[in-house]
Write a protein that holds these residues in place. Structure first.
Motif, PDB file in Angstrom:
ATOM      1  N   TRP A 238      -1.642   6.936   6.619  1.00 34.20           N
ATOM      2  CA  TRP A 238      -0.651   6.611   5.590  1.00 34.20           C
ATOM      3  C   TRP A 238      -0.516   5.103   5.406  1.00 34.20           C
ATOM      4  CZ3 TRP A 238       2.853  10.917   7.890  1.00 34.20           C
ATOM      5  CH2 TRP A 238       2.566  12.126   7.246  1.00 34.20           C
ATOM      6  N   LYS A 239      -0.675   4.348   6.470  1.00 37.68           N
ATOM      7  CA  LYS A 239      -0.653   2.889   6.333  1.00 37.68           C
ATOM      8  C   LYS A 239      -1.862   2.394   5.552  1.00 37.68           C
ATOM      9  CE  LYS A 239       2.111   1.570  10.379  1.00 37.68           C
ATOM     10  NZ  LYS A 239       2.104   0.887  11.690  1.00 37.68           N
ATOM     11  N   ALA A 240      -2.991   3.109   5.674  1.00 32.11           N
ATOM     12  CA  ALA A 240      -4.215   2.699   4.974  1.00 32.11           C
ATOM     13  C   ALA A 240      -4.142   2.965   3.474  1.00 32.11           C
ATOM     14  CB  ALA A 240      -5.410   3.424   5.578  1.00 32.11           C
ATOM     15  N   VAL A 241      -3.196   3.796   3.043  1.00 31.20           N
ATOM     16  CA  VAL A 241      -3.083   4.130   1.617  1.00 31.20           C
ATOM     17  C   VAL A 241      -2.861   2.872   0.787  1.00 31.20           C
ATOM     18  CG1 VAL A 241      -1.652   5.303  -0.106  1.00 31.20           C
ATOM     19  CG2 VAL A 241      -2.287   6.494   1.991  1.00 31.20           C
ATOM     20  N   VAL A 242      -1.944   2.015   1.229  1.00 29.51           N
ATOM     21  CA  VAL A 242      -1.561   0.835   0.434  1.00 29.51           C
ATOM     22  C   VAL A 242      -2.688  -0.192   0.340  1.00 29.51           C
ATOM     23  CG1 VAL A 242       0.875   1.094   0.940  1.00 29.51           C
ATOM     24  CG2 VAL A 242      -0.532  -0.282   2.459  1.00 29.51           C
ATOM     25  N   LYS A 243      -3.705  -0.092   1.182  1.00 29.49           N
ATOM     26  CA  LYS A 243      -4.807  -1.059   1.181  1.00 29.49           C
ATOM     27  C   LYS A 243      -5.950  -0.634   0.260  1.00 29.49           C
ATOM     28  CE  LYS A 243      -3.851  -2.102   6.052  1.00 29.49           C
ATOM     29  NZ  LYS A 243      -4.372  -2.037   7.437  1.00 29.49           N
ATOM     30  N   ASN A 244      -5.803   0.492  -0.440  1.00 31.82           N
ATOM     31  CA  ASN A 244      -6.935   1.031  -1.198  1.00 31.82           C
ATOM     32  C   ASN A 244      -6.595   1.377  -2.645  1.00 31.82           C
ATOM     33  OD1 ASN A 244      -9.391   1.549   0.727  1.00 31.82           O
ATOM     34  ND2 ASN A 244      -7.571   2.075   1.914  1.00 31.82           N
ATOM     35  N   LYS A 245      -5.902   0.472  -3.328  1.00 31.59           N
ATOM     36  CA  LYS A 245      -5.597   0.626  -4.749  1.00 31.59           C
ATOM     37  C   LYS A 245      -4.909   1.956  -5.077  1.00 31.59           C
ATOM     38  CE  LYS A 245      -9.617  -2.150  -6.124  1.00 31.59           C
ATOM     39  NZ  LYS A 245     -10.843  -2.199  -6.934  1.00 31.59           N
ATOM     40  N   PRO A 246      -3.797   2.255  -4.424  1.00 31.55           N
ATOM     41  CA  PRO A 246      -3.129   3.535  -4.693  1.00 31.55           C
ATOM     42  C   PRO A 246      -2.362   3.501  -6.006  1.00 31.55           C
ATOM     43  CG  PRO A 246      -1.808   2.252  -3.187  1.00 31.55           C
ATOM     44  CD  PRO A 246      -3.062   1.437  -3.447  1.00 31.55           C
ATOM     45  N   THR A 247      -2.090   4.668  -6.554  1.00 29.02           N
ATOM     46  CA  THR A 247      -1.132   4.769  -7.654  1.00 29.02           C
ATOM     47  C   THR A 247       0.261   4.541  -7.067  1.00 29.02           C
ATOM     48  OG1 THR A 247      -0.838   7.142  -7.302  1.00 29.02           O
ATOM     49  CG2 THR A 247      -2.568   6.465  -8.838  1.00 29.02           C
ATOM     50  N   TYR A 248       1.245   4.328  -7.955  1.00 25.43           N
ATOM     51  CA  TYR A 248       2.600   4.092  -7.447  1.00 25.43           C
ATOM     52  C   TYR A 248       3.117   5.321  -6.711  1.00 25.43           C
ATOM     53  CZ  TYR A 248       7.492   2.861  -7.120  1.00 25.43           C
ATOM     54  OH  TYR A 248       8.739   2.597  -6.626  1.00 25.43           O
ATOM     55  N   ASP A 249       2.800   6.521  -7.225  1.00 30.18           N
ATOM     56  CA  ASP A 249       3.250   7.755  -6.570  1.00 30.18           C
ATOM     57  C   ASP A 249       2.665   7.885  -5.167  1.00 30.18           C
ATOM     58  OD1 ASP A 249       4.921   8.603  -8.523  1.00 30.18           O
ATOM     59  OD2 ASP A 249       3.600  10.143  -9.346  1.00 30.18           O
ATOM     60  N   LEU A 250       1.383   7.566  -5.017  1.00 32.94           N
ATOM     61  CA  LEU A 250       0.748   7.643  -3.694  1.00 32.94           C
ATOM     62  C   LEU A 250       1.404   6.669  -2.717  1.00 32.94           C
ATOM     63  CD1 LEU A 250      -3.092   7.963  -4.410  1.00 32.94           C
ATOM     64  CD2 LEU A 250      -1.706   9.528  -3.040  1.00 32.94           C
ATOM     65  N   GLU A 251       1.613   5.438  -3.189  1.00 35.06           N
ATOM     66  CA  GLU A 251       2.219   4.417  -2.320  1.00 35.06           C
ATOM     67  C   GLU A 251       3.649   4.815  -1.950  1.00 35.06           C
ATOM     68  OE1 GLU A 251       3.022  -0.428  -2.278  1.00 35.06           O
ATOM     69  OE2 GLU A 251       2.022   0.523  -3.986  1.00 35.06           O
ATOM     70  N   PHE A 252       4.399   5.310  -2.938  1.00 34.27           N
ATOM     71  CA  PHE A 252       5.788   5.702  -2.708  1.00 34.27           C
ATOM     72  C   PHE A 252       5.869   6.840  -1.693  1.00 34.27           C
ATOM     73  CE2 PHE A 252       9.183   8.695  -3.852  1.00 34.27           C
ATOM     74  CZ  PHE A 252      10.297   7.886  -3.688  1.00 34.27           C
ATOM     75  N   ASN A 253       5.052   7.871  -1.878  1.00 34.13           N
ATOM     76  CA  ASN A 253       5.097   9.027  -0.975  1.00 34.13           C
ATOM     77  C   ASN A 253       4.561   8.700   0.407  1.00 34.13           C
ATOM     78  OD1 ASN A 253       5.987  11.732  -2.369  1.00 34.13           O
ATOM     79  ND2 ASN A 253       4.864  10.586  -3.923  1.00 34.13           N
ATOM     80  N   ALA A 254       3.579   7.811   0.491  1.00 31.04           N
ATOM     81  CA  ALA A 254       3.100   7.387   1.811  1.00 31.04           C
ATOM     82  C   ALA A 254       4.216   6.660   2.559  1.00 31.04           C
ATOM     83  CB  ALA A 254       1.878   6.476   1.660  1.00 31.04           C
ATOM     84  N   GLY A 255       4.975   5.835   1.820  1.00 32.45           N
ATOM     85  CA  GLY A 255       6.104   5.131   2.434  1.00 32.45           C
ATOM     86  C   GLY A 255       7.167   6.094   2.935  1.00 32.45           C
ATOM     87  N   ILE A 256       7.453   7.121   2.149  1.00 34.34           N
ATOM     88  CA  ILE A 256       8.450   8.113   2.560  1.00 34.34           C
ATOM     89  C   ILE A 256       7.981   8.875   3.795  1.00 34.34           C
ATOM     90  CG2 ILE A 256       9.452  10.333   1.894  1.00 34.34           C
ATOM     91  CD1 ILE A 256      10.125   9.284  -0.745  1.00 34.34           C
ATOM     92  N   GLU A 257       6.692   9.240   3.822  1.00 32.13           N
ATOM     93  CA  GLU A 257       6.160   9.965   4.987  1.00 32.13           C
ATOM     94  C   GLU A 257       6.258   9.105   6.248  1.00 32.13           C
ATOM     95  OE1 GLU A 257       5.556  12.963   5.034  1.00 32.13           O
ATOM     96  OE2 GLU A 257       5.076  13.585   2.986  1.00 32.13           O
ATOM     97  N   LEU A 258       5.971   7.827   6.116  1.00 38.16           N
ATOM     98  CA  LEU A 258       6.093   6.917   7.260  1.00 38.16           C
ATOM     99  C   LEU A 258       7.553   6.799   7.699  1.00 38.16           C
ATOM    100  CD1 LEU A 258       3.584   4.129   6.178  1.00 38.16           C
ATOM    101  CD2 LEU A 258       3.397   5.541   8.227  1.00 38.16           C
ATOM    102  N   LEU A 259       8.449   6.774   6.712  1.00 33.31           N
ATOM    103  CA  LEU A 259       9.879   6.688   7.015  1.00 33.31           C
ATOM    104  C   LEU A 259      10.337   7.905   7.803  1.00 33.31           C
ATOM    105  CD1 LEU A 259      12.661   5.305   6.524  1.00 33.31           C
ATOM    106  CD2 LEU A 259      12.800   6.607   4.401  1.00 33.31           C
ATOM    107  N   MET A 260       9.921   9.079   7.383  1.00 31.57           N
ATOM    108  CA  MET A 260      10.311  10.309   8.077  1.00 31.57           C
ATOM    109  C   MET A 260       9.659  10.398   9.452  1.00 31.57           C
ATOM    110  SD  MET A 260      10.308  13.159   5.058  1.00 31.57           S
ATOM    111  CE  MET A 260      10.913  14.415   6.174  1.00 31.57           C
ATOM    112  N   LEU A 261       8.430   9.918   9.551  1.00 29.87           N
ATOM    113  CA  LEU A 261       7.724   9.970  10.824  1.00 29.87           C
ATOM    114  C   LEU A 261       8.379   9.061  11.850  1.00 29.87           C
ATOM    115  CD1 LEU A 261       5.164  11.441  11.842  1.00 29.87           C
ATOM    116  CD2 LEU A 261       3.897   9.339  11.411  1.00 29.87           C
ATOM    117  N   GLY A 262       8.954   7.966  11.368  1.00 28.44           N
ATOM    118  CA  GLY A 262       9.565   7.008  12.287  1.00 28.44           C
ATOM    119  C   GLY A 262      10.999   7.315  12.636  1.00 28.44           C
TER     120      GLY A 262
END
Length: 718
Positions: A238-262
Motif C-alpha cells: 500500500w505504501k508503494a501505491v503512491v510511488k507509481n502514478k496512482p489515480t486519486y481514488d487509489l491513493e485515497f483508498n491506500a491511505g485509508i487501508e494504511l490508517l486502519m492497519l495502523g
C-alpha cells in the motif's frame, strides 16, 4: 521505343510490389503501406478503446479488486466504433500486405479487438493461428498469453491451466512476463487461491513499468495479503501505491487501508476518519470514508454503529457499485453476526439490485439471497401457524378480544414506522436544503436565517394551518376578561356550519375505520384452524416448514446444530411424517459417530429398501468376489421364481436381495426385477415409488431408459 521501356518498367515495378513476392522492393513497399495505412492507426484506435473502457468503469473499493476485470459486452460497448475500426484496419494488413513485417502484430491486435468485443470464439481462433503459423517467437508467445486470457474469460479453467503450463518454459520478454504473471494471478484469484494470486502478481510487479496499472497491482497485492493476515506485506504494497502514478481514488483508498492497519483498536482510526470528513477536499469521498469507518467498527464488534455508518455511506453514494458494497456489508452483519435472517434477506436483495452481474461473487450472493428468502418464508409460516393454532383453542369472546388487540398493535406499529419514515425523509430533505442553500448558523439571529425561517413556517402551517398574525391566535373563541364571545367574520353562522361539517367528516372517518377493522378481524378469524380439516392443513404446513428449514440450515447455511435441532423437533412433533426417511438420513450423516448411531439404525430397520438406507449401507459394506458370486446365484433363483409366476415369493426374495447385495454389480438388476414384480400387484403407489427411486439411485444403469419409459406410461395412464 521509350513507351515500351516505360511500360516494361511499370510492369516490373508492379510485379515487384506483389504481396506474394519476397523481393526487397516488395517487402519495403508493403512494410511502408502496412505501417502508415493501417498498423499505426489500428494501435492508436485500440489504445483509445481500452482507455474509454477503463475510464467508464467504476472501481469497487468496498471489496477486493479483481486483478483483471471480466470483459463485459455492456461495458465494452462504449468502445465499439474504435474496436470495429481496429478489426477493419488489421484485416487490411492480412488481405493486402501479407509479406510485411507488421502481419504478426496485426493478427495479434485483431484477436485482442475481438476479445474485448466479447467474440471469444473468433478471438481464440486468431490467437491459435498466430501461435501455429507465424515465425516470430515473440508474437507466438504473446498469442499464447492472450489465448490464456481468452480461456479465463470464458471460465474454462482447465484450458487456461493447460496454456499456462505451455508458457512456463518459454523465453518471455519483460513485458510478456508482466502480462503472463498478471493473467496467472487472475486465474488463481478466480479459483479462490489468494496466496498464489498474491505471489504471481508480485512476480508481475517486478517487470512492470511505473504506471497506474502498477499502482493498482500494488493495491490489490496489499488487499490479498491483508486477507491472509500478513499485515507487514500489505503495508509495504500500500505504501508503494503512491510511488507509481496512482489515480486519486487509489491513493485515497491506500491511505485509508494504511490508517486502519495502523489502528487496530479503532479509537485512533475513528478520530482520523472524523478529521477526514471535515476536510473540504474529501467532500466527494464521504461515502467511502463512512464505509471504512463502518468497517473499522465492525471489526471491533460494534455492529449497530457500523450499520449506521454503512447506511450513511449508502445515502451519500453516487454510484450503484458503492451502494452494493455497503448493502452487502450490512447484510453480512445481520446474517453472520446478529443472526437476524429476515433483515439480512432484505439487504441481500438490495445488494443484488445494485450489483453488477459480472462481479466475481454475484452468483454466490444470489444463491445466499435465495436461500434466505426461502428461510424467512418458512420461518414466517412456522410462526404464523403456531399463533393461529394457539388462537384456535381460545373461547370465542377472548378470541375476538385478542384478535382486535393484535390488529390495533399492528396498526400502531404501521403508524410508528410511517412516522419514522416521514421523519427520515424530512431529515434528508433538510440536508438537501442545507446542501443547496447553506445550513442554518447557530451564531446567526433566527430571523436573519432564511433556511430556519422557511422550515419553521412550514412546520407551523402543517400543525396549525395558515392563520393570521393576531392575539390569541390559538383560540376559536376569544375571551376578554370573564366574557367570552365569538369574533364574527364573514357570513353569520359560518363557524357552526364548519363545526357540523367537521363533526360529520369525523363520524364518517370513524365509521370507515370501524368497517375496515371488522373486515380485517373477519379475515384473520377465517384463517384460524377451528375445524379438524383446517387444523390438519395447518399442521401439514408446519411439517413442511420444519423440513425445509432443516435442509436450509444443513445445505445452505451449514449450521449443523440448528439443523439437528430442527430435524429432531420435526420427528418429535410429527412422528409419522412423510419426510422421516430423508430426515433420519440427514441426522445419521450429522451424527458424531457415522457408523453407529440411533438414526442410522432406525433408518435401516424401518426403511431397508429406501435409497437413503442403501446409501448409508453402501458406504460401510465391503464387496468381494464371494459377495458377487452369491448375488449372481440368488439372482438366478429369483429370476426363475419370476418366470414361474410366483409373484409373492419372488417379491419377498427381490426385496431381501436388494438389501443384502447393496453395492454389488447386480444391485440395479434386483431393483428392476422388484419393479416388474410390483407391476403385477395392485400396489400402484409402491410401483410408482420404486420407479422414481430407481431413476434417482441408478443414473448410469443400462436399464434406465426402460424404467423411464415405464414411468412415462404410468403417468399417462393416471
Amino acid at each position: 521505343m521509350r513507351k515500351l521501356i516505360l511500360v516494361f518498367c511499370v510492369a516490373l515495378t508492379a510485379l515487384s510490389c506483389s504481396q506474394f513476392s519476397n523481393s526487397p522492393t516488395s517487402k519495403a513497399w508493403h512494410n511502408m503501406n502496412a505501417k502508415f495505412n493501417a498498423s499505426i492507426d489500428a494501435n492508436d484506435y485500440f489504445d483509445w478503446a481500452i482507455h474509454k473502457i477503463d475510464s467508464s468503469r467504476i472501481e469497487d473499493f468496498t471489496a477486493p479488486l479483481p486483478i483483471l476485470y471480466r470483459i463485459d459486452s455492456n461495458e465494452t460497448m462504449v468502445s465499439k466504433p474504435e474496436l470495429d475500426e481496429v478489426i477493419r484496419l488489421t484485416s487490411l494488413v492480412a488481405e493486402r500486405h501479407s509479406n510485411s513485417k507488421y502481419l504478426d502484430g496485426s493478427y495479434l491486435l485483431l484477436g485482442k479487438a475481438r476479445l474485448f468485443k466479447g467474440d471469444f470464439i473468433n478471438a481464440s481462433e486468431v490467437f491459435k493461428y498466430v501461435n501455429s503459423n507465424h515465425k516470430s517467437e515473440e508474437y507466438r508467445n504473446k498469442a499464447l498469453i492472450w489465448l490464456m486470457r481468452t480461456y479465463l474469460e470464458t471460465g474454462d479453467l482447465n484450458k487456461t491451466d493447460e496454456v499456462s503450463k505451455a508458457i512456463v518454459g518459454l523465453d518471455l520478454s519483460k513485458k510478456d512476463k508482466a502480462d503472463f504473471f498478471e493473467v496467472k494471478a487472475a486465474f488463481h484469484q478466480q479459483k479462490g487461491e489468494m496466496a498464489l494470486a498474491a505471489v504471481f502478481l508480485e512476480e508481475a510487479l517486478k517487470t512492470m513499468k511505473k504506471s497506474t496499472r502498477k499502482a493498482r497491482a500494488h493495491f490489490i497485492v496489499g488487499q490479498l495479503y491483508a486477507d491472509l493476515q500478513r499485515g507487514s506485506l500489505a503495508r509495504k504494497n500500500w505504501k508503494a501505491v503512491v510511488k507509481n502514478k496512482p489515480t486519486y481514488d487509489l491513493e485515497f483508498n491506500a491511505g485509508i487501508e494504511l490508517l486502519m492497519l495502523g489502528s487496530s483498536l479503532g479509537a485512533n482510526a475513528n478520530a482520523n476518519f472524523l478529521k477526514m470528513l471535515e476536510d473540504r477536499k474529501n467532500v466527494d469521498l464521504k461515502d467511502k470514508i463512512y464505509f471504512k469507518m463502518a468497517e473499522s467498527k465492525a471489526e471491533n464488534g460494534n455492529y449497530q454503529s457500523a450499520i449506521k455508518d454503512y447506511s450513511k455511506s449508502i445515502q451519500l453514494a453516487t454510484n450503484k457499485t458503492q451502494k452494493a458494497g455497503a448493502y452487502l456489508q450490512i447484510a453480512e452483519i445481520y446474517y453472520s453476526k446478529l443472526q437476524q435472517y429476515e433483515m439480512a434477506s432484505k439487504y441481500y436483495d438490495s445488494t443484488l439490485f445494485n450489483m453488477n452481474e459480472r462481479s466475481l461473487n454475484f452468483k454466490e450472493i444470489s444463491e445466499k439471497a435465495n436461500s434466505l428468502a426461502d428461510f424467512v418464508k418458512y420461518q414466517n409460516v412456522l410462526h404464523m401457524e403456531d399463533s393461529l393454532q394457539a388462537l384456535a383453542v381460545m373461547n370465542p369472546l377472548a378470541l375476538e378480544s385478542k384478535v382486535e388487540k393484535m390488529l390495533k398493535e399492528e396498526e400502531e406499529e404501521k403508524l410508528r414506522l410511517s412516522i419514522e419514515a416521514e421523519k427520515l425523509a424530512q431529515e434528508q430533505s433538510n440536508k438537501a436544503i442545507s446542501g443547496n442553500s447553506g445550513s442554518s448558523n447557530p451564531n446567526k439571529w433566527f430571523f436573519y436565517d432564511q433556511v430556519s425561517l422557511t422550515r419553521s413556517r412550514a412546520t407551523f402551517i402543517r400543525t396549525w394551518g395558515d392563520r393570521p398574525l393576531e392575539d390569541d391566535w390559538r383560540r376559536r373563541h376569544k375571551e376578554i376578561g370573564s366574557i367570552s364571545f365569538k369574533i364574527e367574520k364573514g357570513i353569520v353562522g359560518q363557524d357552526d356550519v364548519e363545526v357540523d361539517q367537521e363533526a360529520a367528516l369525523n363520524e364518517k372517518e370513524q365509521a370507515r375505520k370501524m368497517a375496515e377493522l371488522e373486515s380485517q378481524k373477519q379475515a384473520m378469524l377465517s384463517k384460524i384452524p377451528d375445524t379438524p380439516q383446517k387444523l390438519a392443513q395447518s399442521k401439514r404446513r408446519q411439517e413442511e416448514a420444519y423440513y425445509q428449514l432443516g435442509k436450509i440450515y444443513r445445505l445452505q447455511f451449514n449450521e449443523i446444530d440448528n439443523a439437528q435441532k430442527t430435524f429432531t423437533t420435526l420427528l418429535q412433533k410429527f412422528p409419522n411424517t412423510d419426510y422421516e426417511q430423508e430426515v433420519l438420513y440427514f441426522l445419521a450423516l450429522m451424527a458424531d459417530n457415522k457408523n453407529t448411531n440411533p438414526y442410522k439404525t432406525a433408518l435401516i430397520s424401518k426403511f431397508p429398501l429406501s435409497t437413503y438406507a442403501r446409501q448409508l449401507k453402501r458406504g460401510s459394506v465391503e464387496i468381494n468376489a464371494d459377495t458377487e458370486s452369491n448375488a449372481e446365484r440368488d439372482y438366478a433363483v429369483l429370476y426363475a421364481e419370476f418366470k414361474n409366476g410366483n409373484v409373492a415369493a419372488a417379491l419377498e426374495k427381490a426385496e431381501k436381495g436388494l438389501y443384502d447385495y447393496t453395492g454389488t454389480s447386480l444391485e440395479d438388476k434386483f431393483a428392476m426385477l422388484r419393479i416388474m414384480l410390483l407391476a403385477k400387484t395392485d400396489k400402484t403407489t409402491n410401483y410408482r415409488i420404486a420407479l422414481m427411486d430407481f431413476m434417482r439411485s441408478y443414473p448410469s444403469s443400462n436399464l434406465l431408459p426402460q424404467v423411464s419409459g415405464m414411468l412415462s406410461t404410468l403417468s399417462k395412464n393416471k
